[in-house]
Write a protein that holds these residues in place. Structure first.
Motif, PDB file in Angstrom:
ATOM      1  N   ARG A 284      -2.084   1.214  10.042  1.00 46.58           N
ATOM      2  CA  ARG A 284      -2.087   0.338  11.227  1.00 46.58           C
ATOM      3  C   ARG A 284      -3.184  -0.713  11.136  1.00 46.58           C
ATOM      4  NH1 ARG A 284      -0.739   3.061  16.906  1.00 46.58           N
ATOM      5  NH2 ARG A 284      -0.479   0.854  17.348  1.00 46.58           N
ATOM      6  N   SER A 285      -4.327  -0.314  10.639  1.00 42.88           N
ATOM      7  CA  SER A 285      -5.423  -1.291  10.494  1.00 42.88           C
ATOM      8  C   SER A 285      -5.069  -2.346   9.452  1.00 42.88           C
ATOM      9  CB  SER A 285      -6.718  -0.578  10.079  1.00 42.88           C
ATOM     10  OG  SER A 285      -7.006   0.462  10.974  1.00 42.88           O
ATOM     11  N   TYR A 286      -4.497  -1.906   8.349  1.00 37.96           N
ATOM     12  CA  TYR A 286      -4.071  -2.881   7.326  1.00 37.96           C
ATOM     13  C   TYR A 286      -3.124  -3.918   7.941  1.00 37.96           C
ATOM     14  CZ  TYR A 286      -5.364   0.537   3.547  1.00 37.96           C
ATOM     15  OH  TYR A 286      -5.992   1.398   2.705  1.00 37.96           O
ATOM     16  N   VAL A 287      -2.124  -3.397   8.677  1.00 38.90           N
ATOM     17  CA  VAL A 287      -1.068  -4.284   9.175  1.00 38.90           C
ATOM     18  C   VAL A 287      -1.629  -5.284  10.187  1.00 38.90           C
ATOM     19  CG1 VAL A 287       1.194  -4.381  10.270  1.00 38.90           C
ATOM     20  CG2 VAL A 287       0.666  -2.501   8.737  1.00 38.90           C
TER      21      VAL A 287
ATOM     22  N   PHE B 148       3.794  -7.208   4.569  1.00 39.00           N
ATOM     23  CA  PHE B 148       3.217  -5.903   4.253  1.00 39.00           C
ATOM     24  C   PHE B 148       4.301  -4.920   3.805  1.00 39.00           C
ATOM     25  CE2 PHE B 148       1.633  -1.626   5.128  1.00 39.00           C
ATOM     26  CZ  PHE B 148       0.408  -1.674   4.475  1.00 39.00           C
ATOM     27  N   ILE B 149       4.177  -4.440   2.558  1.00 36.73           N
ATOM     28  CA  ILE B 149       5.111  -3.449   2.013  1.00 36.73           C
ATOM     29  C   ILE B 149       4.439  -2.086   2.025  1.00 36.73           C
ATOM     30  CG2 ILE B 149       6.357  -2.673  -0.044  1.00 36.73           C
ATOM     31  CD1 ILE B 149       6.556  -5.552  -0.956  1.00 36.73           C
ATOM     32  N   LEU B 150       5.142  -1.110   2.598  1.00 32.13           N
ATOM     33  CA  LEU B 150       4.593   0.240   2.685  1.00 32.13           C
ATOM     34  C   LEU B 150       5.383   1.196   1.796  1.00 32.13           C
ATOM     35  CD1 LEU B 150       2.607   2.194   3.968  1.00 32.13           C
ATOM     36  CD2 LEU B 150       4.205   2.483   5.868  1.00 32.13           C
ATOM     37  N   ASP B 151       4.714   1.787   0.827  1.00 32.21           N
ATOM     38  CA  ASP B 151       5.318   2.846   0.015  1.00 32.21           C
ATOM     39  C   ASP B 151       5.145   4.144   0.798  1.00 32.21           C
ATOM     40  OD1 ASP B 151       5.793   4.971  -1.658  1.00 32.21           O
ATOM     41  OD2 ASP B 151       4.821   4.092  -3.401  1.00 32.21           O
ATOM     42  N   GLY B 152       6.237   4.551   1.455  1.00 33.82           N
ATOM     43  CA  GLY B 152       6.170   5.721   2.335  1.00 33.82           C
ATOM     44  C   GLY B 152       6.611   7.007   1.649  1.00 33.82           C
TER      45      GLY B 152
ATOM     46  N   SER C 125       0.826  -1.205   0.000  1.00 35.72           N
ATOM     47  CA  SER C 125       0.000   0.000   0.000  1.00 35.72           C
ATOM     48  C   SER C 125       0.861   1.257   0.000  1.00 35.72           C
ATOM     49  CB  SER C 125      -0.919   0.029   1.222  1.00 35.72           C
ATOM     50  OG  SER C 125      -1.677   1.229   1.230  1.00 35.72           O
ATOM     51  N   THR C 126       0.389   2.281  -0.691  1.00 33.95           N
ATOM     52  CA  THR C 126       0.975   3.608  -0.573  1.00 33.95           C
ATOM     53  C   THR C 126       0.478   4.190   0.746  1.00 33.95           C
ATOM     54  OG1 THR C 126       0.513   3.752  -2.936  1.00 33.95           O
ATOM     55  CG2 THR C 126       1.296   5.747  -1.865  1.00 33.95           C
TER      56      THR C 126
ATOM     57  N   TRP D  16       4.456  -2.091  14.737  1.00 37.87           N
ATOM     58  CA  TRP D  16       3.257  -2.307  13.936  1.00 37.87           C
ATOM     59  C   TRP D  16       3.335  -3.616  13.136  1.00 37.87           C
ATOM     60  CZ3 TRP D  16       2.072   3.119  11.336  1.00 37.87           C
ATOM     61  CH2 TRP D  16       1.903   4.073  12.363  1.00 37.87           C
ATOM     62  N   GLY D  17       4.563  -3.984  12.744  1.00 38.92           N
ATOM     63  CA  GLY D  17       4.716  -5.194  11.946  1.00 38.92           C
ATOM     64  C   GLY D  17       4.756  -4.947  10.448  1.00 38.92           C
TER      65      GLY D  17
END
Lengths: 384, 384
Positions: free
Chosen positions: A149-152, A162-166, A135-136, A180-181
């Protein structure tokens, strides 16, 4: 001249004099003790920004798009299925990158101006066996901030990486890798760090590193983190010449972050965002992004019918402030105002004054000074 | 401090004040007219450096290794066979990159200190149906300069594409894309251009572009030149944020090249190389590289038995000059002295004096001043 204009696009963001100074120091050897120490410090500081003790940072010459590619190629094997949560432009790019390497990806595309809801994501996870969710954090096109946080939390239940595009978030909005994980955070130098563009930045969780190590072969050379790993563990080792000046500038940017303090920095971003939005709505403008998904780093503002995109941005630039136009289907309908990185209160006020002046010059009706007053009031509130 | 030491490694090379100044200008928008003009000029200047009218330049955030990957992935399809001519370290890397993407490559490895002969290459081309030949121009490890024009002549007969890794050569030694028939030249900013590291630089011939366009799909996203092509044709378009400061610095580096004049620059590199070698041999030192393969940009010098690598380089650094140690199996046996980019005669003399002083301090016998005199004499010869 134009080089002195205030750059408030969603990256590059204004560069602090200390960062520019670091960039302009003489180029030294990439294996000299001085540079090795600087590289080590940058790697250690980067870990602090995403609150990780055990995560593995990577700082690699390239753009944010390269960071996206690196994140995907090192965690997704051909048998894996990836779920991309797309808030707009860059979710689509994730899907394109997967397709380029014949990796399997499904996408949930939220309506523009909001993010995929945790429920939508969970339904999809229940339907299919996904190995990775991407997710972006903040979408550059729509300004939508996703509920990470809810996604994770849900990904944990399903055992999904979980990959985060920050890219418009890391260093400006809280992201806690360990607690958060999150498994991979990726970003670029020119966003919330306020460093000139040229670096792909990533941090991998221990679990993501194990995943990479268990993948025998990936379709990558430059993007293969195992080739960079020895250098990131010990920067006196050689793989490919690191960009000395840019890495020192990035480290200076990280020092500014650490000196400010992360909680303070996140609060400052939130306060700046509130001040800017209060001012813009006081001017009678509307935000494109739905309220629940507003980001602390970026605002996407709808044009009133009487204001034309090109004229507005051109005159605003003449008044000293550069903002970005709409991306993709939003072109002409909105302007995008970045408020991330090392922006000061006085720069915020300067920008709002320029916007007010520009709107007035284009015949838009507003009560002069009221919006600025509102912003000044919010900016002067003590944050703690 | 150490940052004022003269950096004579095979890249990064000393950075001219004009280049550092460009690097340190405020970061402007990557789509602003000022930056678009600068990017366009850099692309046009790059074409001049490799003498091409119709070639397609690419300037991409990344390291030289990325440029190698880009060159291979965009010209080699799975059914193709590649012949790698290896003078040392980086030929092996070409082979590794091919293997990472399951592309077929054979390698001819020359003895260290010389290059593959045109005859050896031709024999191999007669044996197998090769689609692409790859060669390093100047090997960073061995200092061996390959006979590129002879290679290209033979490739023409066989209809083979020719990729040139110009990393220690482009902008310092003649490379004519159109006249000679080279298909891809690749390099990095920090070598003969004397710009801080951070850019992968390539120029593709029209024939190489056609080859890419005829390949339906390649295992690349960031490295796919077709994604960058619209930006290189019109830098106001967006693919991935270009590294504004670094590209302006690179353009300033290119301006210095054009202002000096390419023939003059090549002659200066040749003269500097002659002066350095005459001085070193006058000191009684021997070159590792065979005479027929000496490069104008880099010298690899054997240590006399009484001189130890670590002590020598450390004391030389204290005397103000940084050189590189041996790479791979040459470690400890040689030091590598880069003499490429924007090195001045006085810097050359300073370096030679420091080497002399260091050798004397380590107990090596030489007649003080004679070598410097020899170098000064050669450097003062009028070149035309």
């Amino acid at each position: 001249m134009s080089q002195e204009k205030l750059l408030l696009i969603p990256g590059p963001t204004p560069v602090h004099p200390r960062i520019i100074h670091s960039l302009s120091l003489p180029t030294i050897s990439h294996v000299s003790p001085d540079f090795v120490a600087e590289f080590k410090e940058a790697l250690a500081n980067l870990k602090k920004v995403v609150f990780t003790a055990e995560g593995q940072p990577f700082i690699i010459a390239g753009a944010g798009t390269l960071a996206m590619e690196i994140a995907l190629l090192n965690t997704v094997s051909p048998e894996d299925r990836v779920l991309v949560l797309s808030q707009g432009y860059f979710g689509q790019r994730m899907k394109e990158i997967l397709a380029s390497f014949d990796l399997q990806g499904d996408i949930i595309q939220s309506p523009l101006g909001r993010a995929v809801t945790p429920e939508e994501m969970e339904n999809k996870l229940a339907e299919n066996n996904y190995a990775v969710v991407v997710s972006t954090h903040v979408d550059t096109a729509t300004g939508a901030c996703a509920p990470i946080r809810s996604y994770v939390e849900i990904c944990k239940e399903y055992g999904t990486l979980f990959i985060l595009d920050g890219v418009c978030a890391t260093g400006g909005i809280e992201e806690r890798l360990d607690d958060w994980g999150i498994d991979v955070v990726l970003t670029a130098a020119q966003k919330c760090f306020g460093v000139p563009p040229g670096l792909a930045i990533l941090v991998f969780s221990p679990r993501a590193m194990v995943k990479r190590k268990n993948m025998a072969k990936i379709p990558a050379y430059y993007s293969d983190i195992l080739r960079w790993l020895p250098v990131m563990k010990d920067p006196s080792k050689y793989f490919s010449t690191p960009c000395v000046n840019e890495i020192r500038a990035f480290n200076e940017g990280l020092r500014l972050v650490i000196e400010e303090g992360l909680p303070e920095r996140f609060r400052r971003h939130a306060q700046t965002a509130r001040a800017i939005r209060a001012a813009l709505t006081t001017m009678g403008l509307s935000l494109f992004t739905q309220e629940a998904f507003l980001a602390d780093t970026l605002s996407v503002i709808l044009y009133p019918p009487e204001i034309k995109d090109k004229e507005f941005r051109q005159l605003l630039a003449e008044n000293g402030v550069i903002v970005a136009g709409g991306l993709g289907e939003l072109q002409g309908q909105v302007f995008r105002l970045g408020h991330m990185g090392n922006l000061s209160s006085s720069q915020v006020i300067f920008a709002l004054e320029a916007i007010e002046k520009t709107l007035l010059a284009l015949g838009y009706k507003l009560e002069k000074g009221r919006a600025i007053e509102r912003a000044e009031q919010i900016l002067s509130e003590k944050i703690h």
